[in-house]
Design an enzyme around this catalytic site. Structure first.
Site, mmCIF file in Angstrom:
data_model
loop_
_atom_site.group_PDB
_atom_site.id
_atom_site.type_symbol
_atom_site.label_atom_id
_atom_site.label_comp_id
_atom_site.label_asym_id
_atom_site.label_seq_id
_atom_site.Cartn_x
_atom_site.Cartn_y
_atom_site.Cartn_z
ATOM 1 N N HIS A 33 -13.009 0.853 -0.286
ATOM 2 C CA HIS A 33 -11.680 0.288 -0.011
ATOM 3 C C HIS A 33 -11.806 -1.195 0.268
ATOM 4 O O HIS A 33 -12.908 -1.719 0.414
ATOM 5 C CB HIS A 33 -10.976 1.047 1.122
ATOM 6 N N ASP A 93 -15.034 -5.666 6.029
ATOM 7 C CA ASP A 93 -16.332 -5.171 6.508
ATOM 8 C C ASP A 93 -16.985 -4.219 5.498
ATOM 9 O O ASP A 93 -18.084 -3.718 5.730
ATOM 10 C CB ASP A 93 -16.205 -4.518 7.898
ATOM 11 N N HIS A 94 -16.304 -3.999 4.352
ATOM 12 C CA HIS A 94 -16.871 -3.172 3.287
ATOM 13 C C HIS A 94 -17.081 -3.964 1.992
ATOM 14 O O HIS A 94 -17.715 -3.490 1.059
ATOM 15 C CB HIS A 94 -15.958 -1.970 3.005
ATOM 16 N N HIS A 135 -6.374 5.780 5.237
ATOM 17 C CA HIS A 135 -6.864 4.593 5.962
ATOM 18 C C HIS A 135 -6.331 3.340 5.263
ATOM 19 O O HIS A 135 -5.743 2.460 5.884
ATOM 20 C CB HIS A 135 -8.387 4.624 5.987
ATOM 21 N N ASP A 178 -14.221 4.739 5.286
ATOM 22 C CA ASP A 178 -13.562 4.886 6.588
ATOM 23 C C ASP A 178 -12.553 6.033 6.582
ATOM 24 O O ASP A 178 -11.540 6.000 7.289
ATOM 25 C CB ASP A 178 -12.829 3.586 6.980
HETATM 26 FE FE FE Z 1 -14.678 -0.224 8.156
HETATM 27 ZN ZN ZN Z 2 -11.749 0.071 6.747
#
Ligand code: FE
Ligand code: ZN
Length: 257
Positions: free
Chosen positions: A52, A56-57, A108, A130
């Site tokens: 996604h 942070d990904h 999410h 997530d």
């Molecule tokens: Fe995350």
């Molecule tokens: Zn996330």
């Protein structure tokens, strides 16, 4: 074929698979932990899977792509700030003799996807970003509780021996909440002990096993009478309806300390 969690930021994991000198990574929010591992282990990066759009990904993708010419895959219905092959439910990625099936698991984020693979002679692997955490699930930012419940149901149908590779080490705080929901769940009590021991030795609690999650994770257990009763005790107005119970379970967790 080896499955390795690379710690990133304060509580992220970048999952890496090594196979014959090549590597695949999932959700590299930072390039540096990946670059360091590749140098130390003399591997080449040639594939990046993204679940996604959150930073942070995705934060390390562009530089890894540039540095290694790695092929990047990601969700078709989100827009990511680099070139990638868009995937939706039913699409597959072939890499290193593995076939990754794409699952749509919005909730999410609106276009969140997961990757599932059955390696030969090894337990299946799930990269769920997530969506599902050990003992918990992601916050519902862009989707709806109905979508997140459906995502839980989709993941629950995978084989029980699936290794659940979540993107965060949130297990102990999730389990604190799980214990508030189901204090008498014996499997949960045993799992708490096991995870506390791992964390006290600074080891990851992941990958989790799907069969264990089905016994201990309240978000996979929202139709169990124990969970329904707990949600109704917390929010007495809750109607006896799957999505509303799930939604109130998630809101309970949002404010839980
Ligand atoms: Fe995350
Ligand atoms: Zn996330």
């Amino acid at each position: 074929m080896n499955l390795i969690p690379l710690p990133a930021f304060s509580d992220n994991y970048i999952w890496l698979i090594q196979h014959q000198g090549r590597a695949l990574v999932v959700d590299p929010g930072q390039a540096e932990p990946v670059t360091r591992w590749l140098a130390e282990n003399q591997h080449q990066l040639d594939c990046i899977l993204v679940t996604h759009h959150h930073g942070d990904h995705t934060g390390g993708v562009a530089s890894l792509q540039q540095q290694w010419g790695a092929k990047v895959y990601g969700p078709a219905s989100e827009s990511l700030p680099f070139e990638y092959q868009p995937l939706k439910q039913g699409d597959a990625v072939n890499w290193g003799g593995l076939v990754f099936q794409t699952l749509d698991v919005p909730g999410h984020t609106a276009g969140h996807i997961a990757y599932w693979s059955q390696p030969s002679a090894q337990e299946p692997i799930l990269f769920c970003g997530d969506t599902l955490f050990s003992g918990g699930c992601g916050r519902i930012f862009e989707g709806t509780p109905a979508q997140m419940l459906k995502a839980m149901d989709t993941l629950a149908t995978l084989p029980g021996n699936t290794r659940v590779c979540c993107a965060h080490e949130y297990t102990l705080s999730n389990l604190k909440f799980a214990m508030a929901v189901e204090p008498d769940n014996l499997a949960l009590q045993a799992y708490v002990q096991q995870c506390q021991k791992l964390r006290s030795e600074n080891l990851p609690t992941l990958p989790a096993q799907l069969a264990t999650e089905l016994q201990i994770n309240p978000f996979l257990r929202s139709r169990q009478s124990t969970v329904i009763q707990a949600v109704k005790a917390f929010a007495p107005q809750t109607a006896h309806q799957d999505v509303e119970i799930f939604a109130n379970l998630r809101s309970w967790k949002n404010d839980f300390k």
